[in-house]
Design a protein around this motif. Structure first.
Motif, PDB file in Angstrom:
ATOM      1  N   LYS A 195      -8.832 -42.050 103.183  1.00 51.26           N
ATOM      2  CA  LYS A 195      -9.509 -41.857 104.462  1.00 51.26           C
ATOM      3  C   LYS A 195      -8.984 -42.777 105.561  1.00 51.26           C
ATOM      4  N   GLN A 196      -8.104 -43.718 105.222  1.00 49.90           N
ATOM      5  CA  GLN A 196      -7.500 -44.577 106.244  1.00 49.90           C
ATOM      6  C   GLN A 196      -6.322 -43.846 106.884  1.00 49.90           C
ATOM      7  N   PRO A 197      -5.963 -44.216 108.114  1.00 50.15           N
ATOM      8  CA  PRO A 197      -4.760 -43.652 108.735  1.00 50.15           C
ATOM      9  C   PRO A 197      -3.532 -44.455 108.326  1.00 50.15           C
ATOM     10  N   LYS A 221      -0.972 -29.488 109.079  1.00 48.17           N
ATOM     11  CA  LYS A 221      -1.325 -29.906 110.433  1.00 48.17           C
ATOM     12  C   LYS A 221      -2.757 -30.406 110.584  1.00 48.17           C
ATOM     13  N   ASP A 222      -3.567 -30.228 109.555  1.00 43.36           N
ATOM     14  CA  ASP A 222      -4.934 -30.730 109.671  1.00 43.36           C
ATOM     15  C   ASP A 222      -4.976 -32.250 109.628  1.00 43.36           C
ATOM     16  N   ARG A 223      -4.010 -32.849 108.943  1.00 46.48           N
ATOM     17  CA  ARG A 223      -4.046 -34.306 108.816  1.00 46.48           C
ATOM     18  C   ARG A 223      -2.719 -34.986 109.158  1.00 46.48           C
ATOM     19  N   LYS A 237       2.574 -39.466 111.080  1.00 49.00           N
ATOM     20  CA  LYS A 237       1.244 -40.038 110.872  1.00 49.00           C
ATOM     21  C   LYS A 237       0.411 -39.159 109.942  1.00 49.00           C
ATOM     22  N   ILE A 238      -0.421 -39.825 109.155  1.00 48.90           N
ATOM     23  CA  ILE A 238      -1.393 -39.125 108.318  1.00 48.90           C
ATOM     24  C   ILE A 238      -2.768 -39.700 108.644  1.00 48.90           C
ATOM     25  N   GLN A 239      -3.688 -38.829 108.991  1.00 52.82           N
ATOM     26  CA  GLN A 239      -5.036 -39.292 109.317  1.00 52.82           C
ATOM     27  C   GLN A 239      -6.049 -38.175 109.060  1.00 52.82           C
ATOM     28  N   GLU A 264      -5.313 -38.864 101.973  1.00 51.34           N
ATOM     29  CA  GLU A 264      -5.983 -38.460 100.743  1.00 51.34           C
ATOM     30  C   GLU A 264      -5.172 -38.951  99.551  1.00 51.34           C
ATOM     31  N   LEU A 265      -5.823 -38.965  98.391  1.00 54.88           N
ATOM     32  CA  LEU A 265      -5.157 -39.456  97.179  1.00 54.88           C
ATOM     33  C   LEU A 265      -3.847 -38.709  96.919  1.00 54.88           C
ATOM     34  N   GLY A 266      -3.862 -37.406  97.172  1.00 54.70           N
ATOM     35  CA  GLY A 266      -2.684 -36.578  96.912  1.00 54.70           C
ATOM     36  C   GLY A 266      -1.528 -36.821  97.862  1.00 54.70           C
ATOM     37  N   ASP A 267      -1.735 -37.660  98.868  1.00 55.83           N
ATOM     38  CA  ASP A 267      -0.643 -37.968  99.802  1.00 55.83           C
ATOM     39  C   ASP A 267       0.281 -39.049  99.270  1.00 55.83           C
TER      40      ASP A 267
END
Lengths: 110, 120
Positions: free
Chosen positions: B16-18, B62-64, B78-80, B83-86
């Motif tokens: 949940k962190q960016p 594109k959602d995150r 950027k990822i925001q 999630e664990l799968g990232d």
């Protein structure tokens, strides 16, 4: 989804022996490229073979391409400990998109 | 000549962190790529830029995920929220404009060392 599939998934050989790995793909391609990735490092381009070529050499590397079977092979002759790495085939389509396989992990034992 | 530079090399964050990754391509390379490499897999393309234009972002969630290359040189992914799968290695690559060789052309991509992301 990944276009190419490498075989075998892992390979262990003695220093000085040859290593052969294969790659199969599904769609028509512009060219096929092989990359090496050492642990924790980026990918390094090794060799490219165009769709109208059947065989290519670069130093201790020999690549073949059979477009009728949609397959390629990479041969590393006289292997060295420094050849220990993961090897990936990547197919470039006519839209210039590069698709990688899952790779073959090669371990060269001293 | 300097290769493709990426930072940071490693990043550990809680879900949940960016998180943001930075890439500086080889000088003069107008094409820039972001790939994601999951453990035991080959890289998969996320986005391709030609100068500052994203010409292929069909694989970017594109959602995150978001990316930018404002001045057509360096780029940020950027990822925001993460999630664990990232958890994966994020690779940046660059290339010159496609070279012509007879009636066939190809582009050689040069890869950076990657950023290894761990999401806890």
């Amino acid at each position: 989804s990944q276009q190419g599939e490498e075989d075998p998934q892992a390979l262990s050989i003695q220093e000085g022996e040859n290593a052969t790995m294969n790659c199969s793909y599904k769609t028509s391609i512009n060219n096929l490229q092989w990359y090496r990735q050492n642990s924790g490092r980026g990918l390094v381009h090794l060799i490219l073979i165009r769709s109208n070529e059947r065989e290519k050499h670069s130093g201790r590397l020999r690549v073949t391409l059979d477009t009728s079977k949609k397959s390629s092979s990479l041969l590393i002759t006289a292997s060295r400990a420094a050849d220990t790495a993961s090897y990936f085939c990547a197919t470039e389509r006519y839209d210039y998109k590069l698709s990688f396989g899952a790779g073959t992990t090669v371990t060269v034992r001293a | 000549e300097a290769g493709v530079v990426q930072s940071p090399r490693y990043k550990i964050i809680e879900k949940k962190q960016p998180v943001a990754f930075w890439c500086n391509p080889i000088s003069g390379h107008n094409t820039l790529y972001w790939y994601r490499q999951n453990l035991g897999q080959g890289p998969e393309l996320l986005i391709r830029y030609e100068n500052e234009e994203a010409v292929d972002d069909s694989q970017l969630p594109k959602d995150r995920f978001s990316a930018e290359r404002l001045k057509g040189v360096d780029s940020t992914l950027k990822i925001q929220p993460a999630e664990l799968g990232d958890s994966a290695v994020y690779l940046c690559a660059s290339s010159l404009p496609f070279r012509l060789a007879g009636d066939l052309s190809y582009n050689e991509q040069f890869f950076g060392p990657g950023t290894r992301l761990t999401v806890l």
